[in-house]
Design an enzyme around this catalytic site. Structure first.
Site, PDB file in Angstrom:
ATOM      1  N   GLU A 114     -23.910  16.813  -4.407  1.00  8.07           N
ATOM      2  CA  GLU A 114     -24.462  17.745  -3.405  1.00  8.07           C
ATOM      3  C   GLU A 114     -25.800  17.221  -2.871  1.00  8.07           C
ATOM      4  O   GLU A 114     -26.081  17.306  -1.673  1.00  8.07           O
ATOM      5  CB  GLU A 114     -24.630  19.142  -4.027  1.00  8.07           C
ATOM      6  N   GLU A 134     -16.679  20.686 -11.696  1.00 10.67           N
ATOM      7  CA  GLU A 134     -16.902  22.137 -11.801  1.00 10.67           C
ATOM      8  C   GLU A 134     -15.698  22.861 -12.388  1.00 10.67           C
ATOM      9  O   GLU A 134     -15.846  23.797 -13.170  1.00 10.67           O
ATOM     10  CB  GLU A 134     -17.244  22.719 -10.418  1.00 10.67           C
TER      11      GLU A 134
HETATM   12  C1  1HE Z   1     -26.586  16.278 -19.550  1.00  8.47           C
HETATM   13  C2  1HE Z   1     -25.830  16.284 -18.361  1.00  8.47           C
HETATM   14  C3  1HE Z   1     -25.786  17.477 -17.605  1.00  8.47           C
HETATM   15  C4  1HE Z   1     -25.681  14.329 -19.262  1.00  8.47           C
HETATM   16  N1  1HE Z   1     -26.462  18.544 -18.072  1.00  8.47           N
HETATM   17  N2  1HE Z   1     -27.238  17.373 -19.955  1.00  8.47           N
HETATM   18  N3  1HE Z   1     -22.227  17.732 -14.571  1.00  8.47           N
HETATM   19  C5  1HE Z   1     -21.303  17.232 -15.385  1.00  8.47           C
HETATM   20  O1  1HE Z   1     -20.377  17.881 -15.777  1.00  8.47           O
HETATM   21  C6  1HE Z   1     -21.526  15.820 -15.820  1.00  8.47           C
HETATM   22  C7  1HE Z   1     -21.831  15.780 -17.296  1.00  8.47           C
HETATM   23  N4  1HE Z   1     -22.256  14.442 -17.742  1.00  8.47           N
HETATM   24  C8  1HE Z   1     -21.369  13.454 -17.971  1.00  8.47           C
HETATM   25  O2  1HE Z   1     -20.181  13.562 -17.733  1.00  8.47           O
HETATM   26  C9  1HE Z   1     -21.924  12.197 -18.583  1.00  8.47           C
HETATM   27  O3  1HE Z   1     -23.186  12.479 -19.173  1.00  8.47           O
HETATM   28  C10 1HE Z   1     -22.127  11.038 -17.560  1.00  8.47           C
HETATM   29  C11 1HE Z   1     -20.762  10.504 -17.105  1.00  8.47           C
HETATM   30  C12 1HE Z   1     -22.951  11.476 -16.358  1.00  8.47           C
HETATM   31  C13 1HE Z   1     -22.922   9.888 -18.240  1.00  8.47           C
HETATM   32  O4  1HE Z   1     -22.282   9.530 -19.467  1.00  8.47           O
HETATM   33  P1  1HE Z   1     -23.116   8.728 -20.561  1.00  8.47           P
HETATM   34  O5  1HE Z   1     -22.173   8.328 -21.657  1.00  8.47           O
HETATM   35  O6  1HE Z   1     -23.899   7.633 -19.899  1.00  8.47           O
HETATM   36  O7  1HE Z   1     -24.230   9.744 -21.122  1.00  8.47           O
HETATM   37  P2  1HE Z   1     -24.054  10.966 -22.161  1.00  8.47           P
HETATM   38  O8  1HE Z   1     -24.113  10.424 -23.563  1.00  8.47           O
HETATM   39  O9  1HE Z   1     -22.900  11.813 -21.832  1.00  8.47           O
HETATM   40  O10 1HE Z   1     -25.352  11.827 -21.854  1.00  8.47           O
HETATM   41  C14 1HE Z   1     -26.651  11.398 -22.246  1.00  8.47           C
HETATM   42  C15 1HE Z   1     -27.493  12.647 -22.442  1.00  8.47           C
HETATM   43  O11 1HE Z   1     -27.598  13.333 -21.188  1.00  8.47           O
HETATM   44  C16 1HE Z   1     -26.830  13.649 -23.398  1.00  8.47           C
HETATM   45  O12 1HE Z   1     -27.872  14.361 -24.047  1.00  8.47           O
HETATM   46  P3  1HE Z   1     -28.339  13.984 -25.539  1.00  8.47           P
HETATM   47  O13 1HE Z   1     -29.462  14.937 -25.817  1.00  8.47           O
HETATM   48  O14 1HE Z   1     -27.117  14.179 -26.403  1.00  8.47           O
HETATM   49  O15 1HE Z   1     -28.774  12.533 -25.492  1.00  8.47           O
HETATM   50  C17 1HE Z   1     -26.114  14.580 -22.471  1.00  8.47           C
HETATM   51  O16 1HE Z   1     -25.897  15.870 -23.034  1.00  8.47           O
HETATM   52  C18 1HE Z   1     -27.102  14.663 -21.316  1.00  8.47           C
HETATM   53  N5  1HE Z   1     -26.459  15.059 -20.076  1.00  8.47           N
HETATM   54  N6  1HE Z   1     -25.281  15.062 -18.214  1.00  8.47           N
HETATM   55  C19 1HE Z   1     -27.167  18.482 -19.221  1.00  8.47           C
HETATM   56  N7  1HE Z   1     -25.123  17.564 -16.452  1.00  8.47           N
HETATM   57  C20 1HE Z   1     -25.744  23.878  -8.314  1.00  8.47           C
HETATM   58  S1  1HE Z   1     -24.194  23.834  -8.951  1.00  8.47           S
HETATM   59  C21 1HE Z   1     -23.825  22.202  -9.372  1.00  8.47           C
HETATM   60  C22 1HE Z   1     -22.669  22.186 -10.336  1.00  8.47           C
HETATM   61  C23 1HE Z   1     -22.615  20.925 -11.117  1.00  8.47           C
HETATM   62  O17 1HE Z   1     -23.419  20.025 -10.985  1.00  8.47           O
HETATM   63  S2  1HE Z   1     -21.320  20.799 -12.239  1.00  8.47           S
HETATM   64  C24 1HE Z   1     -21.417  19.178 -12.853  1.00  8.47           C
HETATM   65  C25 1HE Z   1     -22.236  19.100 -14.087  1.00  8.47           C
END
Ligand code: 1HE
Length: 259
Positions: A114, A134
């Protein structure tokens, strides 16, 4: 605001180009409230000397979208307010008056997409992937995606992305119009800066007209759109800068189209 320091954004002036980085790589540049507030503050009041902004993400990903940790316990009214804050913020990005070039890599997902689709020129690297998870998360877009993303790729394709969670790669995204330039690994930021420098050399009034008038005209009836176009033409073509630039071309002193 130009002197403001940010905790989650890096801001560096390179001449007339402000290079702004989402700086939360440990969370894959997930957008939490402090980060959206900083994006809003920057784009609502960019540095005075800036004529173009380049937006990129620190670390291997542009942005993982909404910070899901922060979002877990919100009530409906809070989510409504939160969504509208994102709308205000991305409105400043799209129509704040400065062209924005984004450099994309890795995850450009959910709210990250977005944000990217609020920018005017998008440059992607081969690592870039686009997804709308989402559906998998049990939520909906809230940062303007149903308008901006749908207008780029079509509502049907957006529905497919949200329903299936399918990720499109950089090559596919280029074909869908999610990026305009596809460059090599590590090259998106330098290419974005190069394009920004070209854009900065345009007449500021024309840049303003392009980013403010085109999306509005797209929302108008044909008659209203054509009238608005004539108004913008009258405003830009009668400016002293336009007259100087046209004279320079006619005297052989300006670059030819395409060079
Ligand atoms: C996060 C987030 C997040 C990572 N919110 N903490 N977005 C998503 O559904 C995408 C979610 N994220 C992922 O699918 C993956 O993190 C990635 C593909 C982006 C990257 O993977 P990777 O292996 O490089 O990293 P990771 O190990 O998954 O994440 C590293 C850290 O970032 C980890 O935290 P940690 O404390 O365990 O190290 C994750 O929890 C954190 N992290 N993404 C919170 N999104 C206004 S409405 C909009 C609606 C949306 O955007 S929905 C989509 C949400």
């Amino acid at each position: 605001m130009s002197t403001q320091s940010y905790a989650l954004l890096s801001v560096e002036m390179r001449g007339a180009v402000a290079v702004v980085g989402l700086n939360r790589p440990e969370k894959r540049n997930a957008i939490n409230d402090p980060l959206i507030d900083e994006i809003c503050a920057f784009f609502a009041s960019p540095p005075k000397d800036a004529r173009v902004v380049v937006l990129h993400g620190h670390g291997p990903h542009f942005s993982a979208g909404l910070d899901l940790a922060e979002h877990r316990d919100r009530e409906a009214f809070e989510v409504m307010m939160h969504s509208q804050k994102w709308h205000r913020t991305f409105h400043h990005v799209q129509m704040g008056g400065l062209p924005v070039v984004s450099a994309l890599k890795g995850a450009v997902v959910g709210g990250g997409l977005e944000l990217a689709t609020s920018t005017h020129v998008r440059v992607a690297e081969p690592s870039t992937f686009y997804a709308l998870p989402e559906g998998q998360r049990g939520i909906f877009v809230g940062g303007g995606g149903s308008v901006r993303i749908a207008r780029i790729i079509g509502a049907g394709r957006m529905a497919e992305m949200m329903l299936t969670g399918h990720a499109y790669n950089a090559q596919e995204g280029q074909g869908m119009g999610l990026s305009h330039h596809l460059v090599g690994e590590g090259e998106a930021l330098p290419k974005a800066v190069e394009l920004a420098e070209r854009i900065a050399a345009n007449a500021p009034l024309t840049n303003y007209a392009i980013i403010n008038a085109l999306p509005r005209i797209a929302d108008m009836s044909q008659g209203d759109g054509l009238f608005a176009e004539s108004l913008m033409a009258a405003m830009t073509q009668t400016s002293p800068e336009a007259k100087n630039r046209m004279r320079a071309f006619l005297e052989g002193k300006a670059a030819k189209a395409g060079s």
